[in-house]
Design a protein around this motif. Sequence first.
Motif, PDB file in Angstrom:
ATOM      1  N   UNK A 293       0.992  -1.151  -0.121  1.00  0.00           N
ATOM      2  CA  UNK A 293      -0.109  -0.064  -0.060  1.00  0.00           C
ATOM      3  C   UNK A 293       0.717   1.307   0.007  1.00  0.00           C
ATOM      4  N   UNK A 334      -5.226   7.271 -11.342  1.00  0.00           N
ATOM      5  CA  UNK A 334      -5.781   6.074 -10.247  1.00  0.00           C
ATOM      6  C   UNK A 334      -4.716   5.064 -10.439  1.00  0.00           C
ATOM      7  N   UNK A 335      -4.575   4.440  -9.433  1.00  0.00           N
ATOM      8  CA  UNK A 335      -3.739   3.179  -9.192  1.00  0.00           C
ATOM      9  C   UNK A 335      -4.313   2.329  -7.881  1.00  0.00           C
ATOM     10  N   UNK A 336      -4.101   1.053  -8.100  1.00  0.00           N
ATOM     11  CA  UNK A 336      -4.662   0.253  -6.659  1.00  0.00           C
ATOM     12  C   UNK A 336      -3.935   0.797  -5.528  1.00  0.00           C
ATOM     13  N   UNK A 337      -2.849   1.613  -5.654  1.00  0.00           N
ATOM     14  CA  UNK A 337      -2.039   1.967  -4.580  1.00  0.00           C
ATOM     15  C   UNK A 337      -2.330   3.457  -3.953  1.00  0.00           C
ATOM     16  N   UNK A 338      -3.155   4.083  -4.764  1.00  0.00           N
ATOM     17  CA  UNK A 338      -3.827   5.531  -4.106  1.00  0.00           C
ATOM     18  C   UNK A 338      -4.111   5.640  -2.913  1.00  0.00           C
ATOM     19  N   UNK A 339      -3.754   6.486  -2.185  1.00  0.00           N
ATOM     20  CA  UNK A 339      -4.271   6.680  -0.708  1.00  0.00           C
ATOM     21  C   UNK A 339      -5.729   6.824  -0.682  1.00  0.00           C
ATOM     22  N   UNK A 342      -7.286  10.196  -1.175  1.00  0.00           N
ATOM     23  CA  UNK A 342      -7.318  10.842  -2.535  1.00  0.00           C
ATOM     24  C   UNK A 342      -8.952  10.393  -2.975  1.00  0.00           C
ATOM     25  N   UNK A 345     -10.388  10.929  -6.741  1.00  0.00           N
ATOM     26  CA  UNK A 345      -9.881  10.318  -7.927  1.00  0.00           C
ATOM     27  C   UNK A 345     -10.799   9.929  -9.002  1.00  0.00           C
TER      28      UNK A 345
ATOM     29  N   UNK B 159     -11.643   1.465   0.705  1.00  0.00           N
ATOM     30  CA  UNK B 159     -11.858   1.590  -0.896  1.00  0.00           C
ATOM     31  C   UNK B 159     -13.141   0.440  -0.832  1.00  0.00           C
ATOM     32  N   UNK B 169     -11.405   5.184  -3.583  1.00  0.00           N
ATOM     33  CA  UNK B 169     -11.383   5.758  -1.981  1.00  0.00           C
ATOM     34  C   UNK B 169     -12.665   5.961  -1.294  1.00  0.00           C
TER      35      UNK B 169
END
Lengths: 388, 261
Positions: A293, A334-339, A342, A345, B159, B169
């Motif tokens: 993450x 966007x990515x799977x790791x975006x906090x 955020x 997005x 998410x 998110x």
Amino acid sequence: MGDKMLDFRFLILVGLVFLSSCKKSETPADTWHATPYEVQIPFGFPTILNIPEDNPMTVEGVTLGRYLFYDGRISGRSDPDSMMSCGTCHIQANSFECGINHPKYTGGFPFGVTGKPTPHVMLPLVNLVWNSSGYLWNGLVSNDNPNPSCRNIEDLVWMGIVAEHEMASDTNRAKQLIQSTPGYPGLFYKAFGSETVTVKNMGRAIAQFIRTLISANSKFDKYLRGEVQLSPDEIQGFILFTTEEGADCFHCHGGDGNPLFTTHLFYNNGKDSCFTGPFEDPRDRYHVTGDPMDLGAYKATTLRNISVTGPYMHDGRYATLDEVIDFYSHHLVWSPYINPLMHHIADQGVQLTPTEKMQLKAFIATLHDKAFLNNPDFGPPERFPDEE
Amino acid sequence: MKRSIPFLLLIFLITSGCKKEPAEEPVTIQKLVLSFDFQVDGKPLQRDTLCYVNEAGNRYMVNEIQFFISDVRLHCHTAEPLLLDAWTSIHYVDSDLPGTWRWELFDTIPAGDYDSVSFTFGINEEKNQSLMFLNPPESFMFWPEYLGGGYHYMKLNGKWLDTNSVAQPFDFHLGIGQIYAHYPDSITGFVQNYFNVTLPNSSFTLPVNGEQEITIVMNIENWFRDPHAFDFNQWGGDIMQNQEAMHLACENGWNVFGVKL
């Protein structure tokens, strides 16, 4: 008669012992003491300071640290062409970053004495006495680091001396040169009780100086203290800054309840979509924690004096604040790791209008602290110890 | 003989005085410890993985949880509720900080039988004052002055998979709500959303000089379940400026917390 003689001898002996003990008490080791330096905590700021127990701040330590911070000889070199100090890149007028206007480091991208570029652009040296969440963009230097020489500001000094992309020197040369420079041994004695120069004490002194670099007198600070009013645009910008339906900056960058204007924590803020292969950065937060993450996550910088600390983001991809505001407004990736913070997005950003962007920028400008950027106590000394 | 009379009188007074003093109550110290745990569907929380489905059918993950509880009360049918606030009345819990998962209360607590434990989720209006926490991590919970000030009651970040199966998110944040004349500007009033929680099955006996540890479990799925099926596709990823959504969330909060004795 014999007894009197004995008494007389005894008195002489006592006198000698007394005098010799007096002489001993005058030696430096017994009389050294340094003057405690008290950090003044500004209104609303945290009361817990990150000052290691083995490096209490003293007036003498801060004085020495200021000399060393600006003295290129801590690079172990005396040739003006290759000398390098902390102050070579950390410019006060740019909140102790090199800034986009640096005459040597074009565009704000510094490099070491050998020309090797630094992996990331700089972070400011401001209000770090309140940072307990690690140093550098990925927080590698922190109390959690198993390496005891890699835990606090003190350790960034030896790291800077040996790093190829910084001073590219070695610590023995550095300490020998400082030791042989007139004036420094006496300053080390005043700060630490020993004239012997050690890299550890060099680090301690510079860290003490850096911990005095407190910025808390911007227009916004004065507003919080009730001394000035913000303009209507600045107020609107402040509201945008601290609302989720506005620009939503405050969760990571603080606000009226967190005047540091950073959490000092690490976030993937949606700059990129891929973090593997050629896009992998071995200096992101993931490479410290091992937590997926944290891929593409970096420290949230303080926004104090942000108008002079460009270029922006860890890689300096944005030269101006306008570009940064545009990014958060329209260009999040966007990515799977975006906090999870955020949460705009899905719309690629917070979708500010041109007027709102102007207002947000006007508010951010209120974090500019001229008194800090011009404080003579933080600038280069007029003379170095051997020039006194 | 005459000389000895005052002396005897003095002895009498001293001894009779001693008898009149009441017997001292032995000092006893009872201790209560609250610890905190997170569960989903009765199992320990697995963070950072999209393995949960809420009542509305949203697949979701939880990344982090931070919240305040305050004003813990012990209830006994023979006496007034005992408010435990002598030392500190507010406690911060952070899923990332194990040091916050345990709260030792230093109040004077009489030994005896207690029927239940209750607390305030969040912080009440009187105590929820801006800048009362200057240091992190509590200070990072500040709730902007424009939105009512004070502190977030909770940040539950994660998410969910939206209708396009993209992980979006969410910031399920609770705190003071706002009433808007024209959303999202023109705030005309604020709503205190903190609420009281009575822990079910939380009776216990505190023996003389004994210690009782109570684990408060947050059953996360219940934030989204009962009486309102909370649908992220309807409410979106942020609710701190949406009083209607926060109100639903707070109504769902009635059975979020349970205990392990």
